[in-house]
Design an enzyme around this catalytic site. Sequence first.
Site, PDB file in Angstrom:
ATOM      1  N   PHE A  80     -22.601   0.997   2.982  1.00 52.63           N
ATOM      2  CA  PHE A  80     -22.589   0.087   4.131  1.00 52.63           C
ATOM      3  C   PHE A  80     -21.458   0.504   5.056  1.00 52.63           C
ATOM      4  CE2 PHE A  80     -21.334  -3.589   6.595  1.00 52.63           C
ATOM      5  CZ  PHE A  80     -22.550  -4.043   7.064  1.00 52.63           C
ATOM      6  N   ASP A 132     -14.373   5.548   4.384  1.00 55.32           N
ATOM      7  CA  ASP A 132     -14.504   4.208   4.963  1.00 55.32           C
ATOM      8  C   ASP A 132     -13.733   3.227   4.082  1.00 55.32           C
ATOM      9  OD1 ASP A 132     -15.228   1.662   5.716  1.00 55.32           O
ATOM     10  OD2 ASP A 132     -17.347   2.133   6.022  1.00 55.32           O
ATOM     11  N   LYS A 172     -11.149  -4.886   8.224  1.00 52.28           N
ATOM     12  CA  LYS A 172     -11.037  -6.201   7.571  1.00 52.28           C
ATOM     13  C   LYS A 172      -9.617  -6.762   7.411  1.00 52.28           C
ATOM     14  CE  LYS A 172     -15.572  -6.547   5.447  1.00 52.28           C
ATOM     15  NZ  LYS A 172     -16.435  -5.382   5.569  1.00 52.28           N
TER      16      LYS A 172
HETATM   17  C1  PLP Z   1     -17.433  -4.803   6.464  1.00 50.14           C
HETATM   18  C2  PLP Z   1     -17.605  -3.334   6.412  1.00 50.14           C
HETATM   19  C3  PLP Z   1     -17.894  -2.587   7.570  1.00 50.14           C
HETATM   20  C4  PLP Z   1     -18.200  -3.233   8.895  1.00 50.14           C
HETATM   21  O1  PLP Z   1     -17.102  -3.900   9.423  1.00 50.14           O
HETATM   22  P1  PLP Z   1     -17.325  -4.935  10.633  1.00 50.14           P
HETATM   23  O2  PLP Z   1     -15.933  -5.346  10.998  1.00 50.14           O
HETATM   24  O3  PLP Z   1     -18.165  -6.040  10.108  1.00 50.14           O
HETATM   25  O4  PLP Z   1     -17.993  -4.187  11.718  1.00 50.14           O
HETATM   26  C5  PLP Z   1     -17.935  -1.205   7.467  1.00 50.14           C
HETATM   27  N1  PLP Z   1     -17.715  -0.591   6.296  1.00 50.14           N
HETATM   28  C6  PLP Z   1     -17.440  -1.271   5.169  1.00 50.14           C
HETATM   29  C7  PLP Z   1     -17.182  -0.527   3.911  1.00 50.14           C
HETATM   30  C8  PLP Z   1     -17.391  -2.664   5.191  1.00 50.14           C
HETATM   31  O5  PLP Z   1     -17.146  -3.344   4.064  1.00 50.14           O
END
Ligand code: PLP
Length: 391
Positions: free
Chosen positions: A134, A221, A250
């Site tokens: 994700f 990520d 986050k």
């Molecule tokens: C939450 C998340 C995203 C997306 O972040 P947003 O601030 O919602 O755009 C991308 N990568 C990972 C691993 C995430 O947990």
Amino acid sequence: MQFEEVKSLGEKYLFQNYGRLDVAFEYGKGMYLYDAQGKEYMDLVAGIAVCSLGYSHPKWVNAMQEQVGKLIHVSNLYHVKEQAVAAEAVASITPGNLNKTLFVNSGAEANEAALKLAVRATGRKKILSALNSFHGRTAGSLAATGQTKYQDTFQPLMNLDSFRYYDYGDAESVKKLIDKDTAALIVEPIQGEGGVRTVDPEFFKAVRDLCTDNGALMIVDEVQTGIGRTGKWFGIENFGVVPDIISMAKALGAGVPIGAISTYDDLAKVMTPGSHGTTFGGNPLVTASVKATIDIMKEEKLVENSRDTGAYLKQQIQSIDSDEIVEVRGYGLMVGTEMKTKANDFRKYCLDNGVLVNVCHGNTVRIIPPLIMGKEHCDRVVSLMRAFLNA
Ligand SMILES: *Cc1c(COP(=O)(O)O)cnc(C)c1O
């Protein structure tokens, strides 16, 4: 405003694009949230791994109040003191020589910036991403997200042709796809939305080598795993690998919307003036929060607490003897308990008992609490799990 009023007002005026639980909060303090009736909830979700300092941390509140009264936005037409200071703080926690930072506004935007940087730097077309990953909901980040359930009805927006998907944890599958046309490989240290999925640390070493050998950039990520969540500042540090680009968001601002990518000097230079940008990115308010957040985390040793309390929590859940528990996974205070069928029932049971937990990937109870969590909070959720499972 009472809950029913909040709910009906939202139903009348808001997009109904979220499946929300039937609760609304009025304020928070430390590990706890409170609804309009004053009912207390111990929060083990932290706004999806965001509110790492807990709620209303006095030092953070002070820093924010001071900044709000001084300056919140000026744009990147000018030099921004708080942004430069925050970038220095980020450099103090990133691994290796990843000490140049670009601030954006969310995780998806951070990944967009990372992908754009990789394509511009290499002049190559192909990007490798993991199945079940994700990476966010904007067109580029959504294309990188290796789950068709998020992509299906938005197809024409994404250039899926650029992406190839490997099996997470399988270096052989990366080897088959990576070549001299590959700009970058993107990977999560732990698949968060994918069910708190962990893989053999050797995988990350193999991926690092494959990227280096092929001249492809390794993007990690860390949007969910970063800023202390896994018991290290960044999740990838658990595996002894330094990537070329880290994306984060986050928990970076402990609640204010902010994202960033960090990389080394030579790569950062690729983004020349005008090549990329955002109006809000790194404004004084959100970057003052980054600085305050990192300072407080250092002072209160919250990364160490994440490591130690997380290890305790995981071990306590692992000690529960129940057929319903398939596996307990995670690092630090990112703990997933895969259940056979009852994850959602357990979430409801917790809610009824004043505890918030999250379910991801349909069957995994995810605990991603504020990093101030103590053993007493662990004991409470573990005893709820025992009672729920009669174990
Ligand atoms: C939450 C998340 C995203 C997306 O972040 P947003 O601030 O919602 O755009 C991308 N990568 C990972 C691993 C995430 O947990």
